[in-house]
Design a protein around this motif. Structure first.
Motif, PDB file in Angstrom:
ATOM      1  N   TYR A   1       0.823  -1.206   0.000  1.00  0.00           N
ATOM      2  CA  TYR A   1       0.000   0.000   0.000  1.00  0.00           C
ATOM      3  C   TYR A   1       0.857   1.255   0.000  1.00  0.00           C
TER       4      TYR A   1
ATOM      5  N   PRO B   1       2.370   4.799  -1.522  1.00  0.00           N
ATOM      6  CA  PRO B   1       1.891   5.883  -2.392  1.00  0.00           C
ATOM      7  C   PRO B   1       2.328   5.607  -3.831  1.00  0.00           C
ATOM      8  N   LEU B   2       1.573   6.106  -4.787  1.00  0.00           N
ATOM      9  CA  LEU B   2       1.804   5.763  -6.195  1.00  0.00           C
ATOM     10  C   LEU B   2       3.239   6.020  -6.631  1.00  0.00           C
ATOM     11  N   ASN B   3       3.786   7.198  -6.336  1.00  0.00           N
ATOM     12  CA  ASN B   3       5.134   7.516  -6.798  1.00  0.00           C
ATOM     13  C   ASN B   3       6.172   6.541  -6.240  1.00  0.00           C
ATOM     14  N   GLU B   4       6.053   6.208  -4.952  1.00  0.00           N
ATOM     15  CA  GLU B   4       6.992   5.266  -4.344  1.00  0.00           C
ATOM     16  C   GLU B   4       6.810   3.863  -4.919  1.00  0.00           C
TER      17      GLU B   4
END
Length: 237
Positions: free
Chosen positions: A197, A199-202
């Motif tokens: 889960y 964050p998108l960038n990570e």
């Protein structure tokens, strides 16, 4: 001249004419083959030692690919074979026959030989000796050496090269197993990241790290459609 095919060199009595310096050199081949080297580094190290043992000017490894062709993977004195991506069909030419027939072949005069690749003549090689790379009867590829001056290769030379090839083949098989394991581990990491889960960038950065390792690539990037669905935008690289 064609030297007769033979069983694994491990099944033959030790040739006393090789002792002790030659057998020590062969032991160094074994030591290198069992080291934890990446495949390309392993092949380079093996060629240096094998060329020295056989007192040859050139040496090359050709490995079977998924299409069943022999592909030049590493070379000493024949680097252009690798650079040009030379491919040899099974059963064709010098190396192709060695792999297909699973036996040593010597060529004392290259000018009169049936060679699939012109590079050997272009390089000025006069004599060749090649043997199959075998593991439990399966062919992994071909190892061959050559000289820039005429040479009469003997049965003893063929036995010696086959002995070195047997050890090299084991090293190649082990290196491939390690490579496959690394790919599986990298795939597992990609899966684990994909189910997390973050964050998108990570998440995208973590996925790129895993994929570059799996594909052995230097660069990778994600381009995602913008909110309007009109353009691709570089999102992670």
């Amino acid at each position: 001249m064609r030297l007769p095919g033979a069983a694994s060199a491990y099944d033959r009595p030790v040739n006393r004419a090789w002792m002790p310096d030659t057998l020590q050199a062969l032991q160094r081949v074994t030591d290198v083959a069992l080291a934890h080297l990446p495949l390309d580094d392993l092949l380079t190290e093996l060629l240096e030692r094998i060329a020295g043992i056989l007192r040859s000017d050139t040496a090359a490894f050709l490995l079977l690919d998924e299409d069943g062709d022999l592909v030049a993977r590493a070379a000493k004195g024949l680097e252009e074979k690798v650079e040009r991506g030379v491919r040899i069909p099974l059963g064709r030419g010098f190396a192709g026959r060695i792999a297909a027939e699973k036996r040593a072949i010597a060529i004392h005069d290259v000018e009169d030989a049936d060679l699939y690749s012109p590079i050997l003549r272009e390089r000025g090689i006069r004599s060749l000796l090649g043997v199959p790379l075998l593991v439990e009867g399966d062919v992994l590829g071909v190892l061959h050496v050559g000289t820039l001056t005429p040479r009469e290769y003997t049965e003893s030379d063929a036995d010696l090269l086959q002995l070195a090839a047997d050890r090299a083949a084991l090293g190649i098989a082990h290196a491939r197993e390690r490579q496959s394991l690394r790919v599986l581990q990298a795939l597992q990491r990609v899966t684990d990241v994909g189910l997390s889960y973050l964050p998108l960038n990570e998440l995208l950065v973590e996925l790129l790290e895993g994929m570059t390792e799996i594909l052995d690539s230097d660069t990778a990037s994600f381009l995602l459609l913008d909110e309007d669905g009109d353009e691709l935008v570089a999102t992670a690289a």
